[in-house]
Design a protein around this motif. Sequence first.
Motif, mmCIF file in Angstrom:
data_model
loop_
_atom_site.group_PDB
_atom_site.id
_atom_site.type_symbol
_atom_site.label_atom_id
_atom_site.label_comp_id
_atom_site.label_asym_id
_atom_site.label_seq_id
_atom_site.Cartn_x
_atom_site.Cartn_y
_atom_site.Cartn_z
ATOM 1 N N ARG A 189 0.832 -1.209 0.000
ATOM 2 C CA ARG A 189 0.000 0.000 0.000
ATOM 3 C C ARG A 189 0.863 1.255 0.000
ATOM 4 O O ARG A 189 0.522 2.251 -0.647
ATOM 5 N N ALA A 241 -6.755 -8.064 -8.856
ATOM 6 C CA ALA A 241 -7.572 -8.336 -7.672
ATOM 7 C C ALA A 241 -6.835 -7.974 -6.387
ATOM 8 O O ALA A 241 -7.411 -7.347 -5.478
ATOM 9 N N ASN A 242 -5.554 -8.329 -6.289
ATOM 10 C CA ASN A 242 -4.760 -8.017 -5.108
ATOM 11 C C ASN A 242 -4.566 -6.515 -4.974
ATOM 12 O O ASN A 242 -4.674 -5.950 -3.879
ATOM 13 N N SER A 282 -6.554 -4.200 -6.161
ATOM 14 C CA SER A 282 -7.859 -3.646 -5.778
ATOM 15 C C SER A 282 -8.100 -3.784 -4.284
ATOM 16 O O SER A 282 -8.632 -2.874 -3.641
ATOM 17 N N HIS A 283 -7.711 -4.915 -3.738
ATOM 18 C CA HIS A 283 -7.866 -5.140 -2.299
ATOM 19 C C HIS A 283 -7.084 -4.091 -1.501
ATOM 20 O O HIS A 283 -7.608 -3.501 -0.546
ATOM 21 N N HIS A 284 -5.844 -3.863 -1.888
ATOM 22 C CA HIS A 284 -5.022 -2.857 -1.195
ATOM 23 C C HIS A 284 -5.598 -1.452 -1.381
ATOM 24 O O HIS A 284 -5.603 -0.642 -0.446
ATOM 25 N N GLN A 335 -8.728 -0.697 -1.784
ATOM 26 C CA GLN A 335 -9.926 -0.595 -0.943
ATOM 27 C C GLN A 335 -9.548 -0.254 0.495
ATOM 28 O O GLN A 335 -10.246 0.514 1.164
ATOM 29 N N ARG A 336 -8.447 -0.804 0.961
ATOM 30 C CA ARG A 336 -7.984 -0.484 2.322
ATOM 31 C C ARG A 336 -7.587 0.993 2.417
ATOM 32 O O ARG A 336 -7.915 1.677 3.386
#
Length: 131
Positions: free
Chosen positions: A28, A54-55, A57-59, A61-62
């Motif tokens: 991040r 996908a990975n 996007s996950h970071h 979102q955080r």
Amino acid sequence: MQEKVWICWSGGWGLGEHAAKALASGRRAELVDVLAQGERPVEELAAEIGPSVANTSHHLQRLLRARLVRTRRSGTHIYYALASPSVVTLWLSLRAAGEAHVVGLGWPGTSATVRSCGHDPRRVDEAAAGG
């Protein structure tokens, strides 16, 4: 008469804690470093820093939940950017503090030394200056 606004933090430093936790991940932090150079779609960010979309996007979102980034949709793409110039300032301050305190020190058990992550710091500094 100007109205007073009180901000109450449960647990002390709640707001700063969310930002600090969001930046605690190296991935991040790398995303923030890239976004300090300008807005990017998630696919471009994933290609630049390495993990899957996908990975990434996950970071992202955080970072979004911590309100360090904002989004903009254009067609089928979602673009991410840092939420404000203060996020750039925060990132530059963290980076400068880290460099001032650990540059030249070897990592335990290795002969490696701390170095920049490779993004052009002049571009990040220009972004912080609003240019």
